[in-house]
Design an enzyme around this catalytic site. Sequence first.
Site, PDB file in Angstrom:
ATOM      1  N   HIS A   1      -6.439  -0.636 -10.765  1.00 42.28           N
ATOM      2  CA  HIS A   1      -6.428  -1.355  -9.489  1.00 42.28           C
ATOM      3  C   HIS A   1      -7.663  -2.235  -9.348  1.00 42.28           C
ATOM      4  O   HIS A   1      -8.369  -2.182  -8.353  1.00 42.28           O
ATOM      5  CB  HIS A   1      -6.345  -0.363  -8.332  1.00 42.28           C
ATOM      6  CG  HIS A   1      -5.139   0.513  -8.387  1.00 42.28           C
ATOM      7  ND1 HIS A   1      -3.859   0.018  -8.298  1.00 42.28           N
ATOM      8  CD2 HIS A   1      -5.018   1.847  -8.558  1.00 42.28           C
ATOM      9  CE1 HIS A   1      -2.998   1.020  -8.396  1.00 42.28           C
ATOM     10  NE2 HIS A   1      -3.680   2.133  -8.556  1.00 42.28           N
ATOM     11  N   CYS A   2      -7.890  -3.069 -10.331  1.00 42.91           N
ATOM     12  CA  CYS A   2      -9.063  -3.932 -10.379  1.00 42.91           C
ATOM     13  C   CYS A   2      -8.587  -5.381 -10.453  1.00 42.91           C
ATOM     14  O   CYS A   2      -7.507  -5.659 -10.973  1.00 42.91           O
ATOM     15  CB  CYS A   2      -9.895  -3.564 -11.618  1.00 42.91           C
ATOM     16  SG  CYS A   2     -11.319  -4.626 -11.932  1.00 42.91           S
ATOM     17  N   GLY A   3      -9.395  -6.276  -9.979  1.00 46.18           N
ATOM     18  CA  GLY A   3      -9.061  -7.690 -10.087  1.00 46.18           C
ATOM     19  C   GLY A   3      -8.958  -8.160 -11.534  1.00 46.18           C
ATOM     20  O   GLY A   3      -8.321  -9.176 -11.813  1.00 46.18           O
TER      21      GLY A   3
END
Length: 184
Positions: A60-62
């Site tokens: 869930h990271c950019g």
Amino acid sequence: MKALPILSLSLLALFGGQAMAAECPSLLQHNLPQLRSKNTIDLCQRFAGKPLVVVNTASHCGFTPQFKGLEALYKRYKDQGLEVLGVPSDDFRQEAASNEETAKVCYVNYGVTFAMTQPQHVTGDEAIPLYKELIAQSGQTPRWNFYKYVVDRQGKVIAHFSSLTKPDDPDLLKAVEQALASQP
């Protein structure tokens, strides 16, 4: 007379095993739990003598879309011996809550075929031994998700790249090609 061949085979097995262990660099002398499996990844068995990109990941990271580029990098160079090892980590509070969700992001959402471990610590005192050695060799701790280390065939870190560096960045590709050219 028959005892001598048995003794020789025993010595060969004993010292041959030590020679094999000596050929595996300390960086790889670890086992890690494989993502979506009860099996472990024996890093020596899987990666010794091969160039390797090690990257800490998060679901869930950019930067999570970099999985696509990492997979393309792996496919581009795997026939030349390149391996990629993804190490999910919640050290930056962006990993999925379960191994199942992590696996879905990697395998279903991004089609990852390179080796992935179950989530591990990659920073601080709790960092796994693999990351402690990557940090010691490079002098650089991952500052965020998708930090990349390029390791040559001898198990030495030859380059490291920030999360901002995309898998198709020319400098990263140059380091990968240098690792591919290294001698085992």
